[in-house]
Design an enzyme around this catalytic site. Sequence first.
Site, PDB file in Angstrom:
ATOM      1  N   THR A  29       0.836  -1.204   0.000  1.00  0.00           N
ATOM      2  CA  THR A  29       0.000   0.000   0.000  1.00  0.00           C
ATOM      3  C   THR A  29       0.867   1.248   0.000  1.00  0.00           C
ATOM      4  OG1 THR A  29      -0.201  -0.043   2.418  1.00  0.00           O
ATOM      5  CG2 THR A  29      -1.962  -1.106   1.149  1.00  0.00           C
ATOM      6  N   PHE A  36      -6.908  -5.552   0.198  1.00  0.00           N
ATOM      7  CA  PHE A  36      -8.178  -6.238  -0.029  1.00  0.00           C
ATOM      8  C   PHE A  36      -9.170  -6.092   1.123  1.00  0.00           C
ATOM      9  CE2 PHE A  36      -5.244  -8.435  -2.857  1.00  0.00           C
ATOM     10  CZ  PHE A  36      -5.984  -8.520  -4.007  1.00  0.00           C
ATOM     11  N   HIS A 123       0.689 -16.667  -2.390  1.00  0.00           N
ATOM     12  CA  HIS A 123      -0.573 -16.450  -3.098  1.00  0.00           C
ATOM     13  C   HIS A 123      -0.372 -16.193  -4.585  1.00  0.00           C
ATOM     14  CE1 HIS A 123      -2.378 -15.190   1.039  1.00  0.00           C
ATOM     15  NE2 HIS A 123      -2.303 -16.491   0.895  1.00  0.00           N
ATOM     16  N   CYS A 156      -4.976 -21.186 -24.012  1.00  0.00           N
ATOM     17  CA  CYS A 156      -3.539 -21.425 -23.983  1.00  0.00           C
ATOM     18  C   CYS A 156      -3.018 -21.739 -25.379  1.00  0.00           C
ATOM     19  CB  CYS A 156      -3.226 -22.584 -23.037  1.00  0.00           C
ATOM     20  SG  CYS A 156      -1.501 -23.108 -23.038  1.00  0.00           S
ATOM     21  N   CYS A 159      -1.822 -25.688 -25.327  1.00  0.00           N
ATOM     22  CA  CYS A 159      -2.715 -26.850 -25.204  1.00  0.00           C
ATOM     23  C   CYS A 159      -4.188 -26.514 -25.307  1.00  0.00           C
ATOM     24  CB  CYS A 159      -2.436 -27.571 -23.884  1.00  0.00           C
ATOM     25  SG  CYS A 159      -3.109 -26.720 -22.427  1.00  0.00           S
ATOM     26  N   ASN A 222       3.255  -3.242  11.727  1.00  0.00           N
ATOM     27  CA  ASN A 222       1.950  -3.180  11.052  1.00  0.00           C
ATOM     28  C   ASN A 222       1.158  -2.044  11.680  1.00  0.00           C
ATOM     29  OD1 ASN A 222       0.126  -4.486   9.075  1.00  0.00           O
ATOM     30  ND2 ASN A 222      -1.179  -4.805  10.870  1.00  0.00           N
TER      31      ASN A 222
END
Length: 251
Positions: A29, A36, A123, A156, A159, A222
């Site tokens: 940020t 989120f 993630h 893709c 494939c 934090n």
Amino acid sequence: MLTTHIASLRTMLEASKRVVVFTGAGISTESGIPDFRSPGTGTWEKMKPIYFDDFLRSPEARREAWRRRFESDPTMRAAEPNRGHRAVARLVREGKVHAVITQNIDGLHQASGIPDAQVIELHGNTTYATCLSCGTRHEIADIHAAFAQTDAVPDCRACGGLLKTATISFGQAMPEEPMLRARAAVLAADLCLVLGSSLVVYPAAGFPQMAKHNGAGLAIVNRQETPLDGIADLVIQDGIGDVLGGAVGVN
């Protein structure tokens, strides 16, 4: 008070030989990338997440997922590593930090100069796409160009499978290899430094707790409280760039 906290963090870093850094949205940020979950401003408060099963089942869900990704592209491309990223990168270069475990998907740690091999993306990464069938990498710009012409995401090229950003969606299994690497990293660490994570999203948030239970120190930077503040050796509720940049000597 901030100066005292910076000095305390500097002391912890100097006393440690094998640090693992765990980062969340709070570090990004500061580069202008929205998170989120923040009340009122978080992405998921503005729109519902698209679950993995819906992405697989519904062409409309896939189209909406990609529309959102393309809409965010100017923000993603404009974002650059900030003071916090640069401070982490210096610690990596100096050999103090052996691994950066991140919940972020923006690739800013790599952009700051940290080698891919030392960044563990729990993630995934939204800066490129992969085929869900064969794993072939596809570039976002190529997909966007095709989407602009046909209003549909191409298949893709290798494939014919479905293309998806290389991220982990709600309902999608966590990737085994990064999880194993993260576990090994925290179990080898003598200090776990958490930067900008609310520590509420599991299983990722379990790694700092694992490090602490294994005997490592735990420092948390934090802006808001986290569930692990009570067991941390140091908690600093302030900006990551100011705190870590000050501790490491990076402007």
